[in-house]
Design a protein around this motif. Structure first.
Motif, short mmCIF file in Angstrom:
data_model
loop_
_atom_site.label_atom_id
_atom_site.label_comp_id
_atom_site.label_asym_id
_atom_site.label_seq_id
_atom_site.Cartn_x
_atom_site.Cartn_y
_atom_site.Cartn_z
N LEU A 15 0.86 -1.18 0.00
CA LEU A 15 0.00 0.00 0.00
C LEU A 15 0.90 1.23 0.00
CD1 LEU A 15 -2.81 1.33 0.27
CD2 LEU A 15 -2.47 1.24 2.75
N ASP A 16 0.76 2.07 -1.02
CA ASP A 16 1.52 3.32 -1.09
C ASP A 16 0.89 4.29 -0.12
OD1 ASP A 16 2.81 5.67 -1.70
OD2 ASP A 16 2.46 5.56 -3.85
N ASN A 17 1.64 4.71 0.89
CA ASN A 17 1.11 5.61 1.92
C ASN A 17 1.10 7.06 1.46
OD1 ASN A 17 0.74 3.47 3.79
ND2 ASN A 17 2.91 3.54 4.27
N GLY A 18 1.67 7.35 0.28
CA GLY A 18 1.63 8.70 -0.27
C GLY A 18 2.66 9.65 0.32
N ASP A 19 3.52 9.14 1.18
CA ASP A 19 4.53 9.98 1.82
C ASP A 19 5.95 9.45 1.61
OD1 ASP A 19 4.54 7.70 3.39
OD2 ASP A 19 4.10 8.72 5.27
N GLY A 20 6.11 8.64 0.55
CA GLY A 20 7.41 8.03 0.28
C GLY A 20 7.61 6.70 0.99
N THR A 21 6.58 6.27 1.72
CA THR A 21 6.66 4.96 2.38
C THR A 21 5.55 4.05 1.84
OG1 THR A 21 5.18 5.47 4.23
CG2 THR A 21 7.53 6.01 4.53
N VAL A 22 5.76 2.76 2.01
CA VAL A 22 4.74 1.76 1.71
C VAL A 22 4.57 0.87 2.93
CG1 VAL A 22 5.14 1.71 -0.79
CG2 VAL A 22 6.40 0.12 0.68
N ILE A 75 13.59 -0.13 6.27
CA ILE A 75 12.49 -0.45 7.17
C ILE A 75 12.35 0.71 8.17
CG2 ILE A 75 11.61 -2.06 8.92
CD1 ILE A 75 11.89 -3.46 6.25
N VAL A 76 11.18 1.34 8.20
CA VAL A 76 10.98 2.46 9.12
C VAL A 76 10.01 2.12 10.25
CG1 VAL A 76 11.65 4.29 7.51
CG2 VAL A 76 9.26 3.53 7.58
N GLU A 77 9.28 1.02 10.10
CA GLU A 77 8.36 0.60 11.17
C GLU A 77 8.08 -0.88 11.00
OE1 GLU A 77 3.94 1.82 12.90
OE2 GLU A 77 4.92 3.16 11.46
N ILE A 78 7.93 -1.57 12.13
CA ILE A 78 7.51 -2.98 12.10
C ILE A 78 6.22 -3.09 12.90
CG2 ILE A 78 9.84 -3.94 11.79
CD1 ILE A 78 9.83 -4.54 14.83
N ASN A 79 5.42 -4.09 12.57
CA ASN A 79 4.17 -4.34 13.28
C ASN A 79 4.49 -5.20 14.51
OD1 ASN A 79 1.62 -4.89 14.20
ND2 ASN A 79 0.82 -5.55 12.22
N GLU A 80 4.77 -4.52 15.61
CA GLU A 80 5.18 -5.23 16.83
C GLU A 80 4.08 -6.12 17.39
OE1 GLU A 80 6.84 -2.38 19.54
OE2 GLU A 80 8.43 -1.83 18.13
N GLN A 81 2.83 -5.86 17.02
CA GLN A 81 1.72 -6.71 17.49
C GLN A 81 1.92 -8.16 17.03
OE1 GLN A 81 -1.73 -4.37 16.02
NE2 GLN A 81 -2.43 -4.59 18.13
N LEU A 82 2.64 -8.35 15.90
CA LEU A 82 2.82 -9.70 15.37
C LEU A 82 3.71 -10.56 16.25
CD1 LEU A 82 3.20 -8.93 11.56
CD2 LEU A 82 1.15 -9.70 12.79
N GLU A 83 4.53 -9.91 17.11
CA GLU A 83 5.40 -10.69 18.00
C GLU A 83 4.57 -11.55 18.94
OE1 GLU A 83 8.04 -7.86 19.83
OE2 GLU A 83 9.15 -7.56 17.96
N ASP A 84 3.48 -10.98 19.47
CA ASP A 84 2.61 -11.72 20.39
C ASP A 84 1.38 -12.30 19.72
OD1 ASP A 84 4.26 -11.14 22.62
OD2 ASP A 84 3.31 -9.18 22.83
N SER A 85 1.02 -11.76 18.56
CA SER A 85 -0.22 -12.18 17.89
C SER A 85 0.00 -12.39 16.39
CB SER A 85 -1.31 -11.11 18.10
OG SER A 85 -1.53 -10.88 19.46
N PRO A 86 0.84 -13.37 16.01
CA PRO A 86 1.08 -13.59 14.58
C PRO A 86 -0.18 -13.97 13.81
CG PRO A 86 2.00 -15.40 15.87
CD PRO A 86 1.56 -14.33 16.84
N GLU A 87 -1.20 -14.46 14.53
CA GLU A 87 -2.46 -14.85 13.89
C GLU A 87 -3.19 -13.67 13.27
OE1 GLU A 87 -3.42 -13.93 18.19
OE2 GLU A 87 -1.83 -15.07 17.20
N LEU A 88 -2.77 -12.43 13.59
CA LEU A 88 -3.36 -11.26 12.93
C LEU A 88 -3.23 -11.38 11.41
CD1 LEU A 88 -2.18 -8.28 15.16
CD2 LEU A 88 -4.53 -9.05 14.80
N ILE A 89 -2.18 -12.04 10.95
CA ILE A 89 -2.00 -12.21 9.50
C ILE A 89 -3.15 -13.05 8.93
CG2 ILE A 89 -0.56 -13.33 7.75
CD1 ILE A 89 1.87 -12.25 9.28
N ASN A 90 -3.58 -14.08 9.65
CA ASN A 90 -4.70 -14.89 9.19
C ASN A 90 -6.02 -14.14 9.33
OD1 ASN A 90 -2.86 -17.26 10.80
ND2 ASN A 90 -3.36 -17.59 8.65
N GLU A 91 -6.16 -13.39 10.42
CA GLU A 91 -7.44 -12.74 10.71
C GLU A 91 -7.66 -11.50 9.84
OE1 GLU A 91 -7.06 -11.95 14.88
OE2 GLU A 91 -7.05 -14.08 15.38
N SER A 92 -6.58 -10.82 9.47
CA SER A 92 -6.72 -9.54 8.78
C SER A 92 -5.49 -9.28 7.91
CB SER A 92 -6.90 -8.42 9.82
OG SER A 92 -7.10 -7.20 9.18
N ALA A 93 -5.28 -10.14 6.92
CA ALA A 93 -4.06 -10.10 6.12
C ALA A 93 -3.80 -8.74 5.49
CB ALA A 93 -4.09 -11.18 5.04
#
Length: 129
Positions: A15-22, A75-93
């Motif tokens: 997803l192009d965030n429109g600010d030079g990041t995706v 890499i400017v940000e990581i989804n830290e929620q995935l460390e404890d809840s990797p199932e978020l990928i299945n629930e909301s890819a």
């Protein structure tokens, strides 16, 4: 929102965030192939990634799958929620299950990615093989 996403042939969405990041993650189809995601090897903020090169890994109960950078950048940000809840990928890819945000070195690399329609068509062809 889905129509604004672009895809790689290796099943990452962008997803192009429109600010030079995706923002990127794995596609709905990819999480379906993998099954229940149990671990995501998140890169470090500040890591440099190269378009088409592996930079991370997603593990499921069925398999481990490399993640490929859709664009070159940092890499400017990581989804830290995935460390404890990797199932978020299945629930909301395509939303809560995002994996990283990348500051692009060259925004024209987005032109190399597939539209939603092209990605869907490529996957239909793959299913027929």
């Amino acid at each position: 929102m889905k129509n604004t996403l672009k895809f790689t042939e290796t099943h990452e969405w962008v997803l192009d965030n429109g600010d030079g990041t995706v923002t990127m993650g794995i596609s709905q189809q990819a999480q379906g192939f993998l099954g229940d995601v149990v671990f995501v090897d998140l890169p470090e903020v500040g890591d440099e990634v190269e378009a088409g090169e592996t930079f991370s890994l997603v593990e499921s109960v069925k398999a481990a799958s490399d993640l490929y950078a859709p664009v070159t950048g940092e890499i400017v940000e990581i989804n830290e929620q995935l460390e404890d809840s990797p199932e978020l990928i299945n629930e909301s890819a395509h939303s809560a299950g995002w994996i990283v945000k990348i500051k692009m070195s060259d925004a024209s690399e987005l032109d190399n990615l597939l539209s939603n329609e092209a990605y869907q068509a490529a996957n239909e062809e793959e299913d027929e093989d």
